[in-house]
Motif scaffolding. Sequence first.
Motif, PDB file in Angstrom:
ATOM      1  N   SER A 105       3.228   0.868   6.531  1.00 22.09           N
ATOM      2  CA  SER A 105       3.657  -0.473   6.176  1.00 22.09           C
ATOM      3  C   SER A 105       3.417  -0.677   4.687  1.00 22.09           C
ATOM      4  O   SER A 105       2.323  -0.392   4.182  1.00 22.09           O
ATOM      5  CB  SER A 105       2.849  -1.500   6.972  1.00 22.09           C
ATOM      6  OG  SER A 105       3.111  -2.808   6.522  1.00 22.09           O
ATOM      7  N   ALA A 149       9.022  -0.924   7.779  1.00 30.03           N
ATOM      8  CA  ALA A 149       7.984   0.085   8.007  1.00 30.03           C
ATOM      9  C   ALA A 149       8.643   1.461   8.129  1.00 30.03           C
ATOM     10  O   ALA A 149       9.860   1.566   8.298  1.00 30.03           O
ATOM     11  CB  ALA A 149       7.194  -0.253   9.262  1.00 30.03           C
ATOM     12  N   THR A 184       2.513  -2.741   1.426  1.00 34.29           N
ATOM     13  CA  THR A 184       1.615  -3.864   1.172  1.00 34.29           C
ATOM     14  C   THR A 184       1.783  -4.325  -0.265  1.00 34.29           C
ATOM     15  O   THR A 184       2.317  -3.613  -1.113  1.00 34.29           O
ATOM     16  CB  THR A 184       0.136  -3.477   1.392  1.00 34.29           C
ATOM     17  OG1 THR A 184      -0.237  -2.473   0.448  1.00 34.29           O
ATOM     18  CG2 THR A 184      -0.115  -2.987   2.802  1.00 34.29           C
ATOM     19  N   TYR A 214      -0.739   2.469  10.274  1.00 32.46           N
ATOM     20  CA  TYR A 214      -1.055   1.893  11.583  1.00 32.46           C
ATOM     21  C   TYR A 214      -0.896   2.932  12.678  1.00 32.46           C
ATOM     22  O   TYR A 214       0.007   3.759  12.633  1.00 32.46           O
ATOM     23  CB  TYR A 214      -0.094   0.743  11.912  1.00 32.46           C
ATOM     24  CG  TYR A 214      -0.426  -0.553  11.224  1.00 32.46           C
ATOM     25  CD1 TYR A 214      -1.339  -1.446  11.777  1.00 32.46           C
ATOM     26  CD2 TYR A 214       0.181  -0.889  10.028  1.00 32.46           C
ATOM     27  CE1 TYR A 214      -1.636  -2.647  11.154  1.00 32.46           C
ATOM     28  CE2 TYR A 214      -0.102  -2.087   9.394  1.00 32.46           C
ATOM     29  CZ  TYR A 214      -1.014  -2.957   9.955  1.00 32.46           C
ATOM     30  OH  TYR A 214      -1.304  -4.137   9.338  1.00 32.46           O
ATOM     31  N   ASN A 249       8.519   5.336  10.000  1.00 33.89           N
ATOM     32  CA  ASN A 249       8.040   6.007  11.202  1.00 33.89           C
ATOM     33  C   ASN A 249       8.868   7.262  11.441  1.00 33.89           C
ATOM     34  O   ASN A 249       9.513   7.775  10.541  1.00 33.89           O
ATOM     35  CB  ASN A 249       8.140   5.032  12.391  1.00 33.89           C
ATOM     36  CG  ASN A 249       7.560   5.575  13.689  1.00 33.89           C
ATOM     37  OD1 ASN A 249       8.218   5.571  14.712  1.00 33.89           O
ATOM     38  ND2 ASN A 249       6.329   6.049  13.673  1.00 33.89           N
ATOM     39  N   ASN A 255       0.471  -7.281   4.251  1.00 37.71           N
ATOM     40  CA  ASN A 255       1.639  -6.463   4.578  1.00 37.71           C
ATOM     41  C   ASN A 255       2.855  -7.122   3.951  1.00 37.71           C
ATOM     42  O   ASN A 255       2.956  -8.345   3.925  1.00 37.71           O
ATOM     43  CB  ASN A 255       1.841  -6.362   6.085  1.00 37.71           C
ATOM     44  CG  ASN A 255       0.836  -5.462   6.750  1.00 37.71           C
ATOM     45  OD1 ASN A 255       0.210  -4.633   6.116  1.00 37.71           O
ATOM     46  ND2 ASN A 255       0.672  -5.635   8.045  1.00 37.71           N
ATOM     47  N   ASN A 256       3.765  -6.321   3.453  1.00 36.97           N
ATOM     48  CA  ASN A 256       5.008  -6.840   2.889  1.00 36.97           C
ATOM     49  C   ASN A 256       6.092  -6.652   3.947  1.00 36.97           C
ATOM     50  O   ASN A 256       6.714  -5.598   4.039  1.00 36.97           O
ATOM     51  CB  ASN A 256       5.357  -6.098   1.603  1.00 36.97           C
ATOM     52  CG  ASN A 256       6.574  -6.669   0.925  1.00 36.97           C
ATOM     53  OD1 ASN A 256       7.365  -7.376   1.541  1.00 36.97           O
ATOM     54  ND2 ASN A 256       6.734  -6.363  -0.344  1.00 36.97           N
ATOM     55  N   TYR A 257       6.313  -7.680   4.736  1.00 40.13           N
ATOM     56  CA  TYR A 257       7.262  -7.601   5.838  1.00 40.13           C
ATOM     57  C   TYR A 257       8.717  -7.631   5.375  1.00 40.13           C
ATOM     58  O   TYR A 257       9.618  -7.483   6.194  1.00 40.13           O
ATOM     59  CB  TYR A 257       6.986  -8.706   6.854  1.00 40.13           C
ATOM     60  CG  TYR A 257       5.634  -8.551   7.515  1.00 40.13           C
ATOM     61  CD1 TYR A 257       5.396  -7.506   8.408  1.00 40.13           C
ATOM     62  CD2 TYR A 257       4.592  -9.424   7.240  1.00 40.13           C
ATOM     63  CE1 TYR A 257       4.160  -7.347   9.019  1.00 40.13           C
ATOM     64  CE2 TYR A 257       3.350  -9.278   7.839  1.00 40.13           C
ATOM     65  CZ  TYR A 257       3.137  -8.238   8.731  1.00 40.13           C
ATOM     66  OH  TYR A 257       1.915  -8.077   9.332  1.00 40.13           O
ATOM     67  N   ILE A 293       0.258   1.099   0.615  1.00 39.63           N
ATOM     68  CA  ILE A 293       0.710   1.527   1.933  1.00 39.63           C
ATOM     69  C   ILE A 293      -0.460   1.376   2.900  1.00 39.63           C
ATOM     70  O   ILE A 293      -1.568   1.809   2.618  1.00 39.63           O
ATOM     71  CB  ILE A 293       1.170   3.011   1.925  1.00 39.63           C
ATOM     72  CG1 ILE A 293       2.326   3.234   0.964  1.00 39.63           C
ATOM     73  CG2 ILE A 293       1.494   3.490   3.337  1.00 39.63           C
ATOM     74  CD1 ILE A 293       3.638   2.591   1.380  1.00 39.63           C
ATOM     75  N   ARG A 294      -0.203   0.769   4.034  1.00 39.57           N
ATOM     76  CA  ARG A 294      -1.195   0.695   5.106  1.00 39.57           C
ATOM     77  C   ARG A 294      -0.671   1.554   6.252  1.00 39.57           C
ATOM     78  O   ARG A 294       0.521   1.565   6.534  1.00 39.57           O
ATOM     79  CB  ARG A 294      -1.350  -0.766   5.560  1.00 39.57           C
ATOM     80  CG  ARG A 294      -2.428  -0.956   6.609  1.00 39.57           C
ATOM     81  CD  ARG A 294      -2.737  -2.446   6.846  1.00 39.57           C
ATOM     82  NE  ARG A 294      -3.542  -2.945   5.736  1.00 39.57           N
ATOM     83  CZ  ARG A 294      -3.218  -4.002   4.988  1.00 39.57           C
ATOM     84  NH1 ARG A 294      -2.126  -4.692   5.226  1.00 39.57           N
ATOM     85  NH2 ARG A 294      -4.000  -4.380   4.003  1.00 39.57           N
TER      86      ARG A 294
END
Length: 133
Positions: A96, A120, A98, A75, A122, A114-116, A72-73
């Motif tokens: 995000s 994400a 990863t 932001y 929020n 990042n694994n798009y 996990i990143r």
Amino acid sequence: MAKKVQKPQKCIKVEEARELHNNWCKKRGKRLHKKLGFEDAREFHWSVAELEEYLAYVKQESEEQGIQDPGIRVYLGAYPKSKCKMGRGYSTLFFSATGSRPGASGKDGGIVENNYDIPAFNHGNSGHPPNDY
């Protein structure tokens, strides 16, 4: 009886956490307040259940993609004024997923991508005014 979970090695002491938060408030928070004209969000809350739900989802989706060590990143972000409940464009945090697919090498000396393909996370809560640590 459930197995006792050990304290993670990356935990920090309360005093260190307070120092980090106080430094942010003194060095960045005051400048932001002056520039923005309001006290911005600086702390965010999600329940353990919400975080566990997202982590479980990331693990599941990553496994299906063949990613064995997802991460996990975190932001920093800011809402557009038009999408902010209070019309100010407060800061937010989002998470995000990863992880590199098998055979891919991480960029920048091993930093994972990042694994798009995983959305994400929020929409936590923030204190108004913010809560000090």
